[in-house]
Design a protein around this motif. Sequence first.
Motif, mmCIF file in Angstrom:
data_model
loop_
_atom_site.group_PDB
_atom_site.id
_atom_site.type_symbol
_atom_site.label_atom_id
_atom_site.label_comp_id
_atom_site.label_asym_id
_atom_site.label_seq_id
_atom_site.Cartn_x
_atom_site.Cartn_y
_atom_site.Cartn_z
ATOM 1 N N TYR A 62 42.733 135.383 -38.279
ATOM 2 C CA TYR A 62 42.075 135.240 -39.370
ATOM 3 C C TYR A 62 40.694 135.965 -39.434
ATOM 4 O O TYR A 62 39.767 135.631 -38.357
ATOM 5 C CB TYR A 62 42.059 133.872 -39.847
ATOM 6 C CG TYR A 62 43.502 133.504 -40.147
ATOM 7 C CD1 TYR A 62 44.389 134.255 -40.531
ATOM 8 C CD2 TYR A 62 43.709 132.090 -39.967
ATOM 9 C CE1 TYR A 62 45.738 133.675 -40.957
ATOM 10 C CE2 TYR A 62 44.994 131.609 -40.031
ATOM 11 C CZ TYR A 62 45.962 132.211 -40.869
ATOM 12 O OH TYR A 62 47.130 131.649 -41.342
ATOM 13 N N PHE A 63 40.175 136.340 -40.416
ATOM 14 C CA PHE A 63 38.745 136.967 -40.738
ATOM 15 C C PHE A 63 37.984 135.592 -40.764
ATOM 16 O O PHE A 63 38.333 134.704 -41.708
ATOM 17 C CB PHE A 63 38.755 137.865 -42.025
ATOM 18 C CG PHE A 63 37.557 138.075 -42.357
ATOM 19 C CD1 PHE A 63 36.774 139.245 -41.773
ATOM 20 C CD2 PHE A 63 36.725 137.606 -43.373
ATOM 21 C CE1 PHE A 63 35.565 139.565 -42.478
ATOM 22 C CE2 PHE A 63 35.644 137.557 -43.789
ATOM 23 C CZ PHE A 63 34.882 138.838 -43.351
ATOM 24 N N ASP A 64 36.720 135.602 -40.415
ATOM 25 C CA ASP A 64 35.915 134.518 -40.584
ATOM 26 C C ASP A 64 34.533 135.256 -41.017
ATOM 27 O O ASP A 64 34.370 136.480 -40.934
ATOM 28 C CB ASP A 64 35.799 133.413 -39.311
ATOM 29 C CG ASP A 64 35.124 134.205 -38.367
ATOM 30 O OD1 ASP A 64 34.015 135.134 -38.304
ATOM 31 O OD2 ASP A 64 35.420 134.027 -37.074
ATOM 32 N N ASP A 67 32.645 137.858 -38.943
ATOM 33 C CA ASP A 67 33.258 139.278 -38.810
ATOM 34 C C ASP A 67 32.504 140.252 -39.967
ATOM 35 O O ASP A 67 32.353 139.838 -40.844
ATOM 36 C CB ASP A 67 34.641 139.224 -38.989
ATOM 37 C CG ASP A 67 35.509 138.553 -37.769
ATOM 38 O OD1 ASP A 67 34.842 138.542 -36.928
ATOM 39 O OD2 ASP A 67 36.303 137.621 -38.076
ATOM 40 N N LEU A 69 32.990 143.500 -42.504
ATOM 41 C CA LEU A 69 33.965 143.692 -43.269
ATOM 42 C C LEU A 69 34.791 145.012 -42.697
ATOM 43 O O LEU A 69 35.972 145.221 -43.127
ATOM 44 C CB LEU A 69 33.699 144.148 -44.754
ATOM 45 C CG LEU A 69 32.919 143.120 -45.326
ATOM 46 C CD1 LEU A 69 32.533 143.449 -46.593
ATOM 47 C CD2 LEU A 69 33.952 141.958 -45.788
ATOM 48 N N ILE A 72 37.892 144.359 -40.886
ATOM 49 C CA ILE A 72 39.390 143.749 -41.365
ATOM 50 C C ILE A 72 40.473 144.760 -41.199
ATOM 51 O O ILE A 72 40.456 146.133 -41.690
ATOM 52 C CB ILE A 72 39.099 143.509 -43.252
ATOM 53 C CG1 ILE A 72 38.121 142.176 -43.085
ATOM 54 C CG2 ILE A 72 40.227 143.209 -43.665
ATOM 55 C CD1 ILE A 72 37.789 142.281 -44.408
ATOM 56 N N TRP A 74 43.438 146.132 -43.404
ATOM 57 C CA TRP A 74 43.915 145.955 -44.921
ATOM 58 C C TRP A 74 45.342 145.911 -44.820
ATOM 59 O O TRP A 74 45.860 145.413 -45.851
ATOM 60 C CB TRP A 74 43.063 146.939 -45.792
ATOM 61 C CG TRP A 74 41.636 146.747 -45.602
ATOM 62 C CD1 TRP A 74 40.551 147.273 -44.980
ATOM 63 C CD2 TRP A 74 40.715 145.697 -46.284
ATOM 64 N NE1 TRP A 74 39.456 147.054 -45.190
ATOM 65 C CE2 TRP A 74 39.417 145.842 -46.197
ATOM 66 C CE3 TRP A 74 41.329 144.570 -47.330
ATOM 67 C CZ2 TRP A 74 38.579 145.033 -46.805
ATOM 68 C CZ3 TRP A 74 40.398 143.730 -47.689
ATOM 69 C CH2 TRP A 74 39.038 143.993 -47.552
ATOM 70 N N SER A 77 46.648 142.600 -44.070
ATOM 71 C CA SER A 77 46.101 141.730 -44.868
ATOM 72 C C SER A 77 46.816 141.707 -46.225
ATOM 73 O O SER A 77 46.682 140.813 -47.092
ATOM 74 C CB SER A 77 44.553 141.820 -45.079
ATOM 75 O OG SER A 77 43.944 141.626 -43.955
ATOM 76 N N LEU A 83 43.077 137.378 -44.825
ATOM 77 C CA LEU A 83 42.346 138.523 -44.408
ATOM 78 C C LEU A 83 42.607 138.731 -42.908
ATOM 79 O O LEU A 83 42.247 137.383 -42.310
ATOM 80 C CB LEU A 83 40.890 138.805 -44.821
ATOM 81 C CG LEU A 83 40.456 138.961 -46.303
ATOM 82 C CD1 LEU A 83 38.946 138.993 -46.598
ATOM 83 C CD2 LEU A 83 41.389 140.427 -46.749
ATOM 84 N N TYR A 84 42.965 139.460 -42.184
ATOM 85 C CA TYR A 84 43.152 139.636 -40.970
ATOM 86 C C TYR A 84 42.174 140.600 -40.281
ATOM 87 O O TYR A 84 42.022 141.632 -40.864
ATOM 88 C CB TYR A 84 44.567 140.045 -40.261
ATOM 89 C CG TYR A 84 45.599 138.784 -40.855
ATOM 90 C CD1 TYR A 84 45.859 137.817 -39.854
ATOM 91 C CD2 TYR A 84 46.250 138.620 -41.925
ATOM 92 C CE1 TYR A 84 46.674 136.781 -39.994
ATOM 93 C CE2 TYR A 84 47.212 137.651 -42.394
ATOM 94 C CZ TYR A 84 47.405 136.805 -41.515
ATOM 95 O OH TYR A 84 48.296 135.711 -41.493
ATOM 96 N N VAL A 85 41.731 140.470 -38.998
ATOM 97 C CA VAL A 85 41.056 141.305 -38.156
ATOM 98 C C VAL A 85 42.142 141.674 -36.859
ATOM 99 O O VAL A 85 42.604 140.725 -36.462
ATOM 100 C CB VAL A 85 39.649 140.481 -37.753
ATOM 101 C CG1 VAL A 85 39.087 141.613 -36.464
ATOM 102 C CG2 VAL A 85 38.893 140.420 -38.813
ATOM 103 N N GLU A 87 42.205 142.704 -33.170
ATOM 104 C CA GLU A 87 41.692 142.488 -32.064
ATOM 105 C C GLU A 87 42.259 143.514 -30.765
ATOM 106 O O GLU A 87 43.414 143.606 -30.773
ATOM 107 C CB GLU A 87 41.366 141.016 -31.451
ATOM 108 C CG GLU A 87 40.657 140.162 -32.285
ATOM 109 C CD GLU A 87 40.515 139.010 -31.481
ATOM 110 O OE1 GLU A 87 39.173 138.408 -31.717
ATOM 111 O OE2 GLU A 87 41.336 138.434 -30.960
#
Length: 313
Positions: A62-64, A67, A69, A72, A74, A77, A83-85, A87
């Motif tokens: 999850y995006f926090d 992080d 922008l 992300i 997209w 997400s 929203l997901y990052v 890794e």
Amino acid sequence: MAQDTVQDMAHTLPPEVTEAHSLADRMPALLLEAQRVAHTVTYGTHGRRRAGPGETFWQFRYFDENDSLSGIDWRRSAGSDHLYVREREWEAAHTVWLWTDLSPSMQFRSALSGTYKDSRAAVLALALCELLIRAGERVGFLGHAPMTGRHATRRLAEILVRESQRGGSLPPAAPLSRFSECILLSDFLEPVAETAKAVETIAAQGVRGHMVQVFDPAEETLPYEGRTEFTDTEGGDRVIAGRAETLRDAYAVRLRDHRDGLNELARRLGWSLFLHHTDRPAGEALLSIHNRLAGLEQSYQFRQPTGRGEQAS
């Protein structure tokens, strides 16, 4: 006549040479055993996986608010309310240093165990090398350059045979890279103060470590009774006890005090201390050491081999 001559020559060889030949003779079987033991410890992927710089995708999270922008993903997400990052896996190789005590005190096997202490220590070192190399790590033996690649375990076996000619009871002083890890396999029967001096030299370089005490079960319980002769394997001194059983309580107290000293040393340095008896499966010790090394206790399991062989406890 020729056979007698060969036997006479063998008796004249220095002890360290005959020990080296003994380990060299056993090494092919120890290599096979190490590979088998390594296969009993299974792991999902990379034992040290963590986020960091690299090219290999690891996971979505999850995006926090901390992080960027630009991090992300997209596409991932788009089909979710979150929203997901993306890794990536940190691909920096880690170095693990090994040292195995091959001194005369490790050339011991009682009737309670079918394995010599030096054989078990060698198997654990070789199996650890096998697992770590598979995980993409560098493995070095104290005093030698780190190794990588599929032939590293065989090269370590060659180093162990050569090192057996030196037979030191304590790890040598050697320059080690900061933030690496070190695994020492020994019976650690030297005075605690001497062991502490050698181990502190390693720890002072910023190295995290693990001490594996390899013991024969007879050394733990002193099961002998009646008239018994005890021989110092390194000094050659001999002591005859008229009733060996009368020494058992005092021996247990001295052994406990010695081990308390080792535990205190490990605690003070932030290291770990494992006790392994040679009548137990090598896979048990390998699992414990590798779990602590990886720091992922739940990511590993000991698989009970089918058919003949060692059984999980």
